[in-house]
Motif scaffolding. Structure first.
Motif: not given
Length: 464
Positions: A107, A127, A117, A101, A110, A99
């Motif tokens: 986020i 996200p 996931l 950030t 990713e 990820t």
């Protein structure tokens, strides 16, 4: 680079054993957690005492909109995203996710194993959800924003019980001038150890991302020196150039005396810039940075207590731009033009004084009641606490931050290097020239100097 080190080894056990037992005791209110790494224990303390995060939270909250960031930050996001995507195939092949950030813990993107996931999505590890410490407690992303260097968090080290099946390691990319975080790259796995190469991937990503930031900061330093030289030719006032964090890049003969830095010695490299040791100047420079970022025509003035001065000195602050980008400020002594800079910039929300202070002794966390602390002293890059248990290194690395946290708890800043517990002052001594020293209670009767500029506040606080 200083912020990149190898990840420290952590037990392979994710959720049981001594760490889980310590977590269970700590969330119930106990303070003694000797089997937990100091970095984690300090983070737990923030989560419980400062952020008040619910340890039984099951999902991360939706991220809120943040103020506009700079184009420089966009470059960092793009570069770090490229680095993350380049290892995503290898990480995904091992069942992990990567990820990126931002500084608020949001986020942004990713990549990785599709099954992982999907599992991450159940906890909002996705996200546009927020993973700062103040939102979800101890975790690889949020704690990396709070700490310098790589941060591995695994299993029961997470503050929220719902995340105890995760193992994460994150490292922040920081502004090379202000040291503020810009972004974090994190590698996460579910119920499995991190890949052996995780440390190398994170270190390489941060090194490559910060390299252009360092180069640009050196170029900005050279431009500040040139701007100061040009301004010096037009004015006879004492003049200095500071970066956006308030560190001195160059000062002329008179300004160097007032700032306590070498004269006419350029410090272009951000790691070599002079720290004047004047909190008011640093606060004014940071305030000016915030104002100029939204109004390029902003010019300000304020008063500071300079070195070797008994009375406050007026200074003018004029932002310096290069290609539309703020790179620092020119500080002219004796000037009073422009908007007044607030003397003290209060917090947006009232701060709750901490119940305890956190210190470290021999890789163990020590939680101190405030009456146990006599005073705090800044020495080098550390803050040391004089306590009933002896001299201990504070978990906080900033005396300014400690001063802010303890301002409403009976502590007072008496010197740029000292914050004292007013209730622990036993005697006051006056020197030949009228200078004050505080004799603190305790077995050693330690003495703390009072600076001229802080003497009136000490007299008011003690009703002298």
């Amino acid at each position: 680079m200083r912020d990149v080190h190898r990840l420290e080894p952590v037990s392979a056990n994710l959720g049981s054993g001594t760490v889980l037992a310590a977590w269970e005791r700590f969330v119930q209110g106990e303070d003694h957690v000797p089997d937990v790494r100091p970095l984690v224990a300090i983070s737990w303390h923030r989560c419980r005492e400062q952020y008040r995060v619910d340890p039984h939270l099951t999902r991360a909250p939706v991220a809120v909109a943040e103020p506009d960031h700079t184009p420089e930050h966009d470059v960092v996001f793009a570069e770090l995203g490229f680095r993350a995507a380049s290892v995503a195939h290898e990480v995904g092949g091992l069942g992990g996710v990567v990820t990126v950030t931002d500084a608020a813990g949001r986020i942004l993107a990713e990549w990785g194993d599709q099954a992982t996931l999907a599992r991450a999505g159940e906890a909002n590890l996705a996200p546009w959800f927020c993973w700062s410490e103040c939102a979800v407690g101890t975790n690889g992303m949020g704690t990396a924003l709070e700490a310098h260097g790589p941060v591995p968090i695994r299993g029961a080290e997470h503050w929220c019980q719902a995340f105890h099946d995760w193992v994460c390691a994150g490292v922040a990319v920081r502004d090379v001038v202000t040291k503020d975080p810009i972004a974090v790259m994190t590698i996460c796995c579910w119920r499995s150890p991190l890949p052996a190469s995780a440390s190398g991937w994170l270190a390489n990503a941060v090194t490559m991302t910060q390299y252009p930031l360092k180069r640009r900061a050196r170029d900005s330093g050279a431009e500040l020196v040139a701007a100061c030289t040009q301004a010096r030719a037009r004015s006879g006032a004492a003049l200095a150039a500071v970066d956006t964090a308030g560190k001195v890049v160059i000062a002329d003969d008179m300004a160097s005396v007032l700032l306590g830095v070498p004269a006419c010695t350029p410090a272009v490299d951000p790691t070599l810039r002079w720290k004047p040791g004047l909190p008011e100047l640093i606060a004014a420079a940071r305030y000016a940075t915030g104002q100029a970022a939204h109004n390029p025509d902003w010019v300000g003035s304020t008063q500071i207590f300079a070195h070797l001065a008994d009375e406050p000195t007026s200074i003018g602050i004029r932002p310096v731009f290069s290609s539309g980008r703020l790179i620092g400020h020119l500080v002219s002594f004796g000037a009073s033009d422009g908007a007044q800079v607030p003397q003290v910039e209060g917090p947006a929300h009232p701060r709750v004084p901490p119940r305890r202070l956190v210190a470290v002794r021999d890789n163990r966390l020590v939680l101190l009641r405030l009456p146990e602390v006599s005073f705090a002293e800044s020495r080098g890059n550390d803050v040391w606490l004089s306590t009933d248990q002896g001299r201990l290194r504070a978990a906080s690395v900033s005396l300014d931050k400690l001063d802010s946290e303890l301002a409403d708890a009976g502590f007072l800043r008496v010197h740029r290097r000292y914050v004292v517990n007013l209730g622990r002052i036993r005697e006051i001594e006056r020197g030949l020239k009228g200078e004050l020293s505080l004799v603190m209670d305790g077995r050693t009767s330690e003495m703390v100097p009072v600076s001229r500029r802080n003497a009136p506040a000490v007299r008011r606080a003690l009703d002298l």
